[in-house]
Scaffold this active site. Structure first.
Site, PDB file in Angstrom:
ATOM      1  N   GLU A 181      10.652   2.698 -11.201  1.00 43.67           N
ATOM      2  CA  GLU A 181      10.069   1.344 -11.467  1.00 43.67           C
ATOM      3  C   GLU A 181      10.286   0.845 -12.932  1.00 43.67           C
ATOM      4  O   GLU A 181       9.510   0.475 -13.668  1.00 43.67           O
ATOM      5  CB  GLU A 181       8.528   1.316 -11.329  1.00 43.67           C
ATOM      6  CG  GLU A 181       8.000   1.644  -9.974  1.00 43.67           C
ATOM      7  CD  GLU A 181       6.717   1.820  -9.707  1.00 43.67           C
ATOM      8  OE1 GLU A 181       5.976   1.621 -10.698  1.00 43.67           O
ATOM      9  OE2 GLU A 181       6.108   1.941  -8.554  1.00 43.67           O
ATOM     10  N   GLU A 222       8.078   4.810   0.275  1.00 46.77           N
ATOM     11  CA  GLU A 222       6.716   4.894   0.273  1.00 46.77           C
ATOM     12  C   GLU A 222       6.201   3.691   1.268  1.00 46.77           C
ATOM     13  O   GLU A 222       5.171   3.145   0.826  1.00 46.77           O
ATOM     14  CB  GLU A 222       6.194   4.387  -1.304  1.00 46.77           C
ATOM     15  CG  GLU A 222       6.735   5.580  -2.512  1.00 46.77           C
ATOM     16  CD  GLU A 222       6.365   4.994  -3.653  1.00 46.77           C
ATOM     17  OE1 GLU A 222       5.269   4.286  -3.781  1.00 46.77           O
ATOM     18  OE2 GLU A 222       6.937   5.540  -4.662  1.00 46.77           O
TER      19      GLU A 222
HETATM   20  C1  GLA Z   1       3.821   3.515  -6.947  1.00 43.37           C
HETATM   21  C2  GLA Z   1       4.495   5.001  -7.440  1.00 43.37           C
HETATM   22  C3  GLA Z   1       3.658   6.074  -6.742  1.00 43.37           C
HETATM   23  C4  GLA Z   1       2.265   5.968  -6.406  1.00 43.37           C
HETATM   24  C5  GLA Z   1       2.005   4.712  -6.095  1.00 43.37           C
HETATM   25  C6  GLA Z   1       0.245   4.248  -5.772  1.00 43.37           C
HETATM   26  O1  GLA Z   1       4.495   3.235  -6.009  1.00 43.37           O
HETATM   27  O2  GLA Z   1       5.723   5.193  -7.238  1.00 43.37           O
HETATM   28  O3  GLA Z   1       3.942   7.276  -7.161  1.00 43.37           O
HETATM   29  O4  GLA Z   1       1.565   6.321  -7.627  1.00 43.37           O
HETATM   30  O5  GLA Z   1       2.470   3.589  -6.837  1.00 43.37           O
HETATM   31  O6  GLA Z   1      -0.090   5.522  -5.168  1.00 43.37           O
END
Ligand code: GLA
Length: 356
Positions: free
Chosen positions: A132, A245
């Site tokens: 990010e 994710e």
């Molecule tokens: C982001 C991060 C993850 C996690 C999520 C919330 O997507 O990449 O590691 O912390 O936020 O769980």
């Protein structure tokens, strides 16, 4: 559903099926993980705050437990997210009372990377090396003077040099694992262009980057055309793709978009009423979204190697707490493929049949 049927087995010819787990739940999910998954991501246990809360004080207990449990299940680890603007101790950015010079930050990243890799290389097949680092409208408090990068502490000290440093160190100490850049809102055209710029910059510098991690957190119905366009554009960079994710929730049914309403905001009470009522229609829609998403992922299995859900079953999801003040009641979400009682949702059967 026949318990012997496995999502991971059904998808062997397409991609791995992964799940994010933590030291607190990996043992209790053991049967489900062994049956349906063949990749594991530690949700938090490998981040800086968990592994080096103070400079030079390495605390690998939780990561060790997760990795040992994964090894015991015969599952390889998709390691997640050392260099990130969150969950990192303040020590990273300071040199005594002064801001740390870039060289000191790079040295710290290098030492941390070395320690992580020496410990976990045997069990890890891929790393989210940097997480990010790109700016977007959700990161309003981190908008600075760059039209590409988030104005994080790392960026303030090092400009984008910290990204290259992180990849160089990971390449040095983990030559056999695949190295990924990972980000969210990755299908939004504006953000996608920025992510592509970041990746091209690394490539131009001759840095090894093997893949891009598409987080795929969905707060509203996906734009499937943008998803396909994104997969194609990222793959055109010569990268392997992981869905890293994935979860699909109901929060944005009132306010479309990823921006959360907070207590006191206009429309908050209506929003809460809406998200508090998981009607059968909404729950069915989540399953239909999964079916459509997997159809698309399968059609790009020449470039997608892994699809990871951010959690295992609906009894534990970070989304129950996301965007809520600590004193507000938890808003239960149902964003995963397995129910609160850990039984597979009906769509799991559909996904398995579609893979055959
Ligand atoms: C982001 C991060 C993850 C996690 C999520 C919330 O997507 O990449 O590691 O912390 O936020 O769980």
């Amino acid at each position: 559903m026949n318990n012997a049927i496995s999502l991971a087995k059904a998808y062997e010819k397409y991609f791995k099926i992964g799940a994010a787990v933590s030291v607190n739940n990996i043992d209790s999910y053991r049967d489900l993980l062994i049956r349906h998954f063949n990749s594991i991501t530690p949700e938090n246990d490998m981040k800086y705050s968990a592994t080096e809360p103070e400079e030079g004080k390495f605390t690998f207990d939780n990561a060790d437990k997760v990795v040992a449990a994964a090894r015991d299940m015969g599952i390889k680890v998709r390691a997640h997210a050392p260099v990130w603007h969150n969950q990192t101790g303040e020590w990273m950015y300071k040199d005594g009372d002064k801001p740390a010079p870039p060289e000191l930050v790079y040295e710290r990243i290098d030492r941390h990377t070395k320690a992580l890799c020496e410990r976990y290389n045997k069990d890890v097949y891929a790393w989210d090396v940097v997480n990010e680092a790109v700016i977007d409208e959700q990161a309003k408090d981190q908008i600075g003077d760059s039209d590409t990068y988030r104005f994080s502490e790392y960026f303030k000290l090092c400009r984008e040099g910290f990204i290259e440093a992180a990849f160089r160190s990971m390449d040095k100490y983990s030559p056999d694992a695949q190295l990924f850049y990972n980000d969210y809102s990755e299908c939004d055209p504006t953000k996608r262009a920025r992510i592509i710029r970041l990746i091209r910059t690394l490539q131009d510098k001759g840095c090894r980057i093997d893949g891009f991690g598409m987080q795929q957190h969905y707060f509203a119905k996906p734009d499937y055309d943008e998803l396909k366009r994104s997969i194609e554009e990222y793959a055109a960079l010569g990268l392997r793709l992981h869905i890293t994710e994935l979860d699909v929730n109901l929060m944005a049914t009132v306010e479309h978009g990823a921006q959360r309403l907070k207590p006191g905001d206009p429309g908050f009470e209506e929003y809460i009423r809406e998200v508090m009522s998981p009607t059968p229609e909404k729950l069915a829609e989540i399953e239909n979204i999964y079916i459509r998403l997997f159809e698309i992922y399968r059609s790009y299995s020449d470039v997608i190697d892994c699809v990871t859900t951010w959690g295992v079953a609906d009894d534990y999801t970070w989304l129950d707490y996301f965007g809520m003040k600590k004193d507000r009641p938890r808003i239960k979400q149902y964003p995963l493929l397995f129910n609160v009682d850990r039984s597979p949702k009906a769509c799991v059967k559909t996904l398995i049949e579609a893979a055959e």
